[in-house]
Design a protein around this motif. Sequence first.
Motif, PDB file in Angstrom:
ATOM      1  N   ALA A  25       0.827  -1.205   0.000  1.00 54.22           N
ATOM      2  CA  ALA A  25       0.000   0.000   0.000  1.00 54.22           C
ATOM      3  C   ALA A  25       0.863   1.257   0.000  1.00 54.22           C
ATOM      4  CB  ALA A  25      -0.929  -0.003   1.209  1.00 54.22           C
ATOM      5  N   ALA A  26       1.947   1.230   0.772  1.00 55.28           N
ATOM      6  CA  ALA A  26       2.839   2.393   0.856  1.00 55.28           C
ATOM      7  C   ALA A  26       3.494   2.693  -0.477  1.00 55.28           C
ATOM      8  CB  ALA A  26       3.902   2.145   1.920  1.00 55.28           C
ATOM      9  N   LEU A  27       3.898   1.650  -1.171  1.00 49.57           N
ATOM     10  CA  LEU A  27       4.594   1.825  -2.446  1.00 49.57           C
ATOM     11  C   LEU A  27       3.649   2.179  -3.585  1.00 49.57           C
ATOM     12  CD1 LEU A  27       7.039  -1.192  -2.104  1.00 49.57           C
ATOM     13  CD2 LEU A  27       7.643   1.229  -1.927  1.00 49.57           C
ATOM     14  N   SER A  28       2.353   1.934  -3.371  1.00 45.95           N
ATOM     15  CA  SER A  28       1.361   2.208  -4.417  1.00 45.95           C
ATOM     16  C   SER A  28       0.847   3.636  -4.385  1.00 45.95           C
ATOM     17  CB  SER A  28       0.175   1.240  -4.277  1.00 45.95           C
ATOM     18  OG  SER A  28       0.588  -0.101  -4.418  1.00 45.95           O
ATOM     19  N   PRO A  31       2.363  10.695  -2.273  1.00 45.56           N
ATOM     20  CA  PRO A  31       3.736  10.201  -2.127  1.00 45.56           C
ATOM     21  C   PRO A  31       3.788   8.898  -1.330  1.00 45.56           C
ATOM     22  CG  PRO A  31       3.331  11.985  -0.598  1.00 45.56           C
ATOM     23  CD  PRO A  31       2.102  11.894  -1.454  1.00 45.56           C
ATOM     24  N   LYS A  32       4.853   8.148  -1.524  1.00 47.75           N
ATOM     25  CA  LYS A  32       5.021   6.863  -0.851  1.00 47.75           C
ATOM     26  C   LYS A  32       5.309   7.085   0.631  1.00 47.75           C
ATOM     27  CE  LYS A  32       6.841   4.484  -4.971  1.00 47.75           C
ATOM     28  NZ  LYS A  32       6.635   5.564  -5.960  1.00 47.75           N
ATOM     29  N   ALA A  33       4.595   6.359   1.503  1.00 46.11           N
ATOM     30  CA  ALA A  33       4.788   6.538   2.948  1.00 46.11           C
ATOM     31  C   ALA A  33       4.309   5.305   3.686  1.00 46.11           C
ATOM     32  CB  ALA A  33       4.032   7.767   3.453  1.00 46.11           C
ATOM     33  N   HIS A 279       8.561   7.866   2.616  1.00 42.34           N
ATOM     34  CA  HIS A 279       8.487   8.588   3.892  1.00 42.34           C
ATOM     35  C   HIS A 279       8.292   7.565   5.004  1.00 42.34           C
ATOM     36  CE1 HIS A 279       6.459  12.201   6.162  1.00 42.34           C
ATOM     37  NE2 HIS A 279       7.318  11.536   6.913  1.00 42.34           N
ATOM     38  N   THR A 280       9.278   7.472   5.904  1.00 39.77           N
ATOM     39  CA  THR A 280       9.264   6.420   6.916  1.00 39.77           C
ATOM     40  C   THR A 280       8.891   6.900   8.317  1.00 39.77           C
ATOM     41  OG1 THR A 280      11.660   6.753   7.171  1.00 39.77           O
ATOM     42  CG2 THR A 280      10.933   4.969   5.710  1.00 39.77           C
TER      43      THR A 280
END
Length: 323
Positions: A25-28, A31-33, A279-280
């Motif tokens: 989900a984060a990579l999809s 912005p990616k988070a 974004h971590t």
Amino acid sequence: MKPGIEWRRPRASADSEQFAADLHAALSRAPKAISPKYFYDEAGSRLFEQICELPEYYPTRTELALLRAHARDMATQFGPQVQLIEYGAGALRKVRLLLDAMPRDSVEFVPVDISGPHLLAACDGLAGDYPGLAIQPLVADFTRPHTLPPCAEGSRRVGFFPGSSIGNFTPSEADAFLRLAASELAGGGLLIGIDLEKDHDVLHAAYNDAAGVTAAFNMNLLDRARQELGAEFPPDGFEHLAFYNPAYRRIEMHLRATRPLELQLGGETYAFHEGETLHTEHSHKYTVSGFQALAQRAGFKPGKVWTDENGWFAVLWLEAQDG
């Protein structure tokens, strides 16, 4: 209260299946988070304990100094008999200062953490140093619904949430957590640490330490994805990035692609352009009055406040109203 450790292991929500689903989900998204909770596997938990010892990382030593100076005063807010619940318990270092200020037979301790092995090891050490203390470790994501052990008759629940971890939440997530805590701590209260607004150079140094431990902590998320989920990506494809974002009053941590690349996960391929980030983590900085207002809206009544002489950090007592 029964002394010793009673181990409670419900199904942990941050298992590999959930990690994979959340990373997809984060990579999809753009912005990616992804949630910072996935930092805290065994390796990540060890790295974070190293971060807490770094000279640039002021929050831990500042909060510890406040606890050493004021633990007895803090403990007097709790009441004579308590079930003490530490959210995101980690190494159980700070809670010892509270336990030392409380009669041993007046407290039952419930540490809650998402990293089961790390939590159990910490509890074994605590039990050895505090014989007779009733300890019920709980593996859970404390931001989601979870079941606490029953509270003994005549006791009230008191939460302990140190480390300014509340800053890792978005404003809506912080509100949701505080509302959840106000509900399950009804009739008791919450002792919480918050990082305060300060000079941006101090903040930058704390998240970009010279030894590179924070960078390793950030990069460990990718190591975990590779080892646990079979993710594939160039080993030198990402770098640590941390900076203060004044628009949101927060430090942000990212994993930044050093060049155009692809990350493969579970049969899916995700493209990064050069400079694009995952974004971590973010760490919001508060004012005391601003955080008290947030807590009050969630159902708490603001109480005593303890701050250091620099005004860098604060520990707040919040009364949880009866339900």
